[in-house]
Design a protein around this motif. Structure first.
Motif, PDB file in Angstrom:
ATOM      1  N   GLY A   1      -8.112  12.747 -10.498  1.00  8.95           N
ATOM      2  CA  GLY A   1      -9.225  12.218  -9.719  1.00  8.95           C
ATOM      3  C   GLY A   1      -9.242  10.698  -9.694  1.00  8.95           C
ATOM      4  O   GLY A   1      -9.503  10.083  -8.648  1.00  8.95           O
ATOM      5  N   PHE A   2      -8.949  10.082 -10.831  1.00  6.27           N
ATOM      6  CA  PHE A   2      -8.887   8.614 -10.882  1.00  6.27           C
ATOM      7  C   PHE A   2      -7.766   8.084  -9.993  1.00  6.27           C
ATOM      8  O   PHE A   2      -7.942   7.087  -9.282  1.00  6.27           O
ATOM      9  N   TYR A   3      -6.611   8.725 -10.043  1.00  5.16           N
ATOM     10  CA  TYR A   3      -5.501   8.307  -9.184  1.00  5.16           C
ATOM     11  C   TYR A   3      -5.877   8.377  -7.702  1.00  5.16           C
ATOM     12  O   TYR A   3      -5.538   7.494  -6.907  1.00  5.16           O
ATOM     13  N   LEU A   4      -6.569   9.446  -7.315  1.00  7.85           N
ATOM     14  CA  LEU A   4      -6.958   9.631  -5.920  1.00  7.85           C
ATOM     15  C   LEU A   4      -7.890   8.528  -5.452  1.00  7.85           C
ATOM     16  O   LEU A   4      -7.645   7.872  -4.428  1.00  7.85           O
ATOM     17  N   VAL A   5      -8.948   8.289  -6.202  1.00  9.67           N
ATOM     18  CA  VAL A   5      -9.982   7.338  -5.789  1.00  9.67           C
ATOM     19  C   VAL A   5      -9.461   5.900  -5.812  1.00  9.67           C
ATOM     20  O   VAL A   5      -9.695   5.126  -4.873  1.00  9.67           O
ATOM     21  N   GLY A   6      -8.752   5.538  -6.870  1.00 13.42           N
ATOM     22  CA  GLY A   6      -8.283   4.163  -7.004  1.00 13.42           C
ATOM     23  C   GLY A   6      -7.380   3.734  -5.873  1.00 13.42           C
ATOM     24  O   GLY A   6      -7.557   2.661  -5.276  1.00 13.42           O
TER      25      GLY A   6
ATOM     26  N   LYS B   1       0.821  -1.215   0.000  1.00 14.62           N
ATOM     27  CA  LYS B   1       0.000   0.000   0.000  1.00 14.62           C
ATOM     28  C   LYS B   1       0.854   1.264   0.000  1.00 14.62           C
ATOM     29  O   LYS B   1       0.463   2.283  -0.595  1.00 14.62           O
ATOM     30  N   PHE B   2       1.999   1.202   0.633  1.00 12.80           N
ATOM     31  CA  PHE B   2       2.908   2.354   0.623  1.00 12.80           C
ATOM     32  C   PHE B   2       3.393   2.644  -0.789  1.00 12.80           C
ATOM     33  O   PHE B   2       3.302   3.779  -1.269  1.00 12.80           O
ATOM     34  N   PHE B   3       3.895   1.620  -1.458  1.00 12.07           N
ATOM     35  CA  PHE B   3       4.413   1.834  -2.809  1.00 12.07           C
ATOM     36  C   PHE B   3       3.292   2.194  -3.786  1.00 12.07           C
ATOM     37  O   PHE B   3       3.491   2.986  -4.709  1.00 12.07           O
ATOM     38  N   ASN B   4       2.125   1.611  -3.581  1.00 18.82           N
ATOM     39  CA  ASN B   4       1.006   1.963  -4.451  1.00 18.82           C
ATOM     40  C   ASN B   4       0.608   3.428  -4.277  1.00 18.82           C
ATOM     41  O   ASN B   4       0.254   4.110  -5.248  1.00 18.82           O
ATOM     42  N   SER B   5       0.691   3.928  -3.051  1.00 23.10           N
ATOM     43  CA  SER B   5       0.366   5.335  -2.791  1.00 23.10           C
ATOM     44  C   SER B   5       1.388   6.258  -3.442  1.00 23.10           C
ATOM     45  O   SER B   5       1.030   7.295  -4.013  1.00 23.10           O
ATOM     46  N   VAL B   6       2.658   5.877  -3.364  1.00 20.65           N
ATOM     47  CA  VAL B   6       3.703   6.662  -4.033  1.00 20.65           C
ATOM     48  C   VAL B   6       3.446   6.705  -5.538  1.00 20.65           C
ATOM     49  O   VAL B   6       3.582   7.749  -6.179  1.00 20.65           O
ATOM     50  N   GLY B   7       3.032   5.566  -6.093  1.00 26.37           N
ATOM     51  CA  GLY B   7       2.816   5.470  -7.535  1.00 26.37           C
ATOM     52  C   GLY B   7       1.550   6.133  -8.030  1.00 26.37           C
ATOM     53  O   GLY B   7       1.361   6.272  -9.247  1.00 26.37           O
ATOM     54  N   HIS B   8       0.663   6.536  -7.122  1.00 25.27           N
ATOM     55  CA  HIS B   8      -0.591   7.180  -7.522  1.00 25.27           C
ATOM     56  C   HIS B   8      -0.707   8.633  -7.075  1.00 25.27           C
ATOM     57  O   HIS B   8      -1.087   9.497  -7.857  1.00 25.27           O
ATOM     58  N   TRP B   9      -0.376   8.883  -5.827  1.00 25.45           N
ATOM     59  CA  TRP B   9      -0.683  10.215  -5.295  1.00 25.45           C
ATOM     60  C   TRP B   9       0.380  11.260  -5.622  1.00 25.45           C
ATOM     61  O   TRP B   9       0.061  12.449  -5.720  1.00 25.45           O
ATOM     62  N   ILE B  10       1.621  10.861  -5.793  1.00 21.71           N
ATOM     63  CA  ILE B  10       2.614  11.833  -6.272  1.00 21.71           C
ATOM     64  C   ILE B  10       2.312  12.220  -7.726  1.00 21.71           C
ATOM     65  O   ILE B  10       2.305  13.413  -8.053  1.00 21.71           O
ATOM     66  N   PRO B  11       2.028  11.263  -8.630  1.00 19.43           N
ATOM     67  CA  PRO B  11       1.601  11.650  -9.981  1.00 19.43           C
ATOM     68  C   PRO B  11       0.338  12.503  -9.979  1.00 19.43           C
ATOM     69  O   PRO B  11       0.190  13.392 -10.820  1.00 19.43           O
ATOM     70  N   MET B  12      -0.569  12.243  -9.045  1.00 21.66           N
ATOM     71  CA  MET B  12      -1.798  13.037  -8.956  1.00 21.66           C
ATOM     72  C   MET B  12      -1.469  14.519  -8.754  1.00 21.66           C
ATOM     73  O   MET B  12      -2.004  15.394  -9.453  1.00 21.66           O
TER      74      MET B  12
END
Length: 491
Positions: free
Chosen positions: A448-453, A346-357
């Motif tokens: 928005g998609f990055y945030l929700v997913g 979950k940590f790495f997934n958050s880095v891969g989504h929320w920083i790009p967001m």
């Protein structure tokens, strides 16, 4: 498989040192496997297979600029096409169709030949694309891209199936990341050189000829040295095969091919449903960027095709490099045993989504006067996506290694419907390609998609093997996972 067959203990997550305290009938049989073995050869082959797959997938993203603009190279034929978004997205019309069937075929018959024929067909069609474009125009190119999509639908399910068979538990995250880094390498190479090829004496057709020929060469190498599983490989040592097979919660090959797929349990599993959703939202953002960056740079930032192709490749170069950075970081964290596997995913997934967001939100305000900053934000937005290879991308194998190919087929099918819709949505939003305000809407939607997913993955995602992984086996064994000896959970 009897309940006394093999019990693995003391393995946590994706360790770095190759240790696997495996016990058979109460006796320790291995402390360390070969540091470099046939499993690493398979990893290298898959890396270059994904390099080829993505080169063939993205070659049109830059080529289409030269194919529709005679200022790039007036010596070669150009075309007037009504809807470039349809041409770019047509690949996914075929791609989504073969995902789930490919997962089942790989599950029943092995993935080697499925991957071989899929990429060979795609490569041959790439070589024939210039002739088909001249002969049949836009309709012919759309048709060939649909068939290429059909042929490449086998790639991810086959790769996941092979990784589930070849990756020891403690190396799972690392080998998966290294393999899938090939997709970014292929994107980097294709985007970096395609502009030069289009403006050279060989013209834009060379983009398709060269990428197709490389694919044919890879297919020959895979046919000679690739294998669906360790038991089918004639080069592997008994020690390495034992290391791999005794550290996994995967049934023997013969049993696996007759193992029924628990469809109802899969589609009612919250962990799997959250995985499917995060895969969908990730693909929306990622493929919006992958298919539209060349057009955005040309229209909004005012770059010509040579600099366009070069700078378009920079974000994917960053992503390729970051694959290894994140893999090393994960290795260090696991070696220190400072985090659980669940937190790591979950940590790495958050880095891969929320920083790009955040980067995409900033990108929405860029203009020609801030080109340098725009390129930097694009690089961050795409580069940080590399972290997802240690997040949701490997989670299919976490949940059910016996059905990893099928799970990837399902989620990738759903996710690539998003990949198909995303370019069409850009076409609907962006009426004037030179208007940065319209592009801002595109980037906000992706954010928005990055945030929700990722939020859904944090809440509902799991890493323990599901009980339905062993559905259909009369007597299954409790295998690896955590020091306390359990790695199995309800759906």
């Amino acid at each position: 498989m009897s309940s006394s067959a093999t019990i693995s203990v003391g393995i946590q997550g994706d360790g770095t040192n190759g240790k696997s305290a495996v016990l058979a009938n109460g006796k320790e049989i291995r402390k360390r496997g070969p540091n470099c073995g046939v499993r690493h050869l398979q990893c290298v082959l898959l890396f270059f297979g994904l390099t080829v797959a993505y080169a063939l997938r993205v070659n049109l993203s830059v080529a289409i600029v030269a194919m529709t603009d005679n200022s790039t190279n007036p010596d070669f034929e150009t075309y007037t096409w009504d809807n470039k978004g349809v041409v770019l997205s047509s690949f996914f019309f075929g791609y989504v169709v073969t995902q789930v069937p490919s997962g089942q075929l790989a599950h029943r018959f092995g993935a080697k030949y499925l991957l071989f024929f899929g990429l060979l067909l795609c490569s041959v069609l790439a070589i024939g694309t210039p002739w088909l474009a001249s002969f049949g125009g836009q309709s012919a190119v759309i048709a060939v891209r649909v068939v290429q999509g059909l042929s490449q639908g086998v790639v991810f399910p086959s790769t996941h199936n092979i990784l589930s068979r070849w990756s020891p538990l403690e190396e799972r995250g690392r080998l998966t990341t290294y393999c899938y880094a090939g997709s970014q390498f292929g994107t980097v190479i294709m985007l970096a050189v395609s502009g030069e090829m289009a403006s050279s004496n060989l013209g834009w057709p060379s983009i398709f000829y060269i990428s197709g020929l490389v694919g044919v060469v890879w297919s020959a190498a895979w046919l000679l040295f690739g294998s669906s599983s360790p038991s089918e490989n004639r080069f592997i040592s008994a020690e390495e095969r034992n290391l791999i097979e005794k550290s996994q919660r995967v049934v023997e090959d013969g049993e696996k091919k007759s193992l029924p797929t628990p469809w109802l349990k899969i589609f009612t599993s919250p962990a799997f449903l959250s995985l499917t959703l995060v895969h969908c939202t990730h693909n929306w953002g990622f493929w919006t960027l992958l298919t539209e960056i060349p057009t955005y740079m040309n229209s909004v930032l005012g770059m010509d095709i040579k600099s366009n192709a070069l700078y378009s490749s920079l974000p994917y170069l960053a992503m390729w490099i970051m694959c290894y950075v994140f893999a090393i970081l994960a290795d260090i964290m696991n070696k220190w045993e400072c985090i659980s596997l669940n937190f790591s995913r979950k940590f790495f997934n958050s880095v891969g989504h929320w920083i790009p967001m955040v980067a995409l939100i900033g990108l929405g305000y860029m203009t020609k006067e801030t080109t340098g900053l725009a390129i930097a934000l694009l690089t961050v937005a795409v580069g940080m996506n590399a972290a997802v290879y240690l997040g949701f991308q490997v989670n299919h194998i976490d949940l059910a290694p016996n059905h990893a190919g099928t799970l990837m087929g399902i989620t990738n099918c759903a996710a690539n419907i998003m990949s198909l819709i995303a370019p069409l949505t850009v076409d609907a939003i962006v009426k004037d390609e030179k208007d940065p305000v319209e592009w801002r809407t595109v980037f906000f939607v992706s954010s928005g998609f990055y945030l929700v997913g990722n939020l859904l993955f944090i809440i509902f995602g799991k890493t323990q093997v599901r009980k339905w992984n062993d559905y259909g086996i009369e007597s299954s064994t409790e295998m690896e996972g955590k020091p306390e000896g359990k790695n199995v959970a309800e759906p």
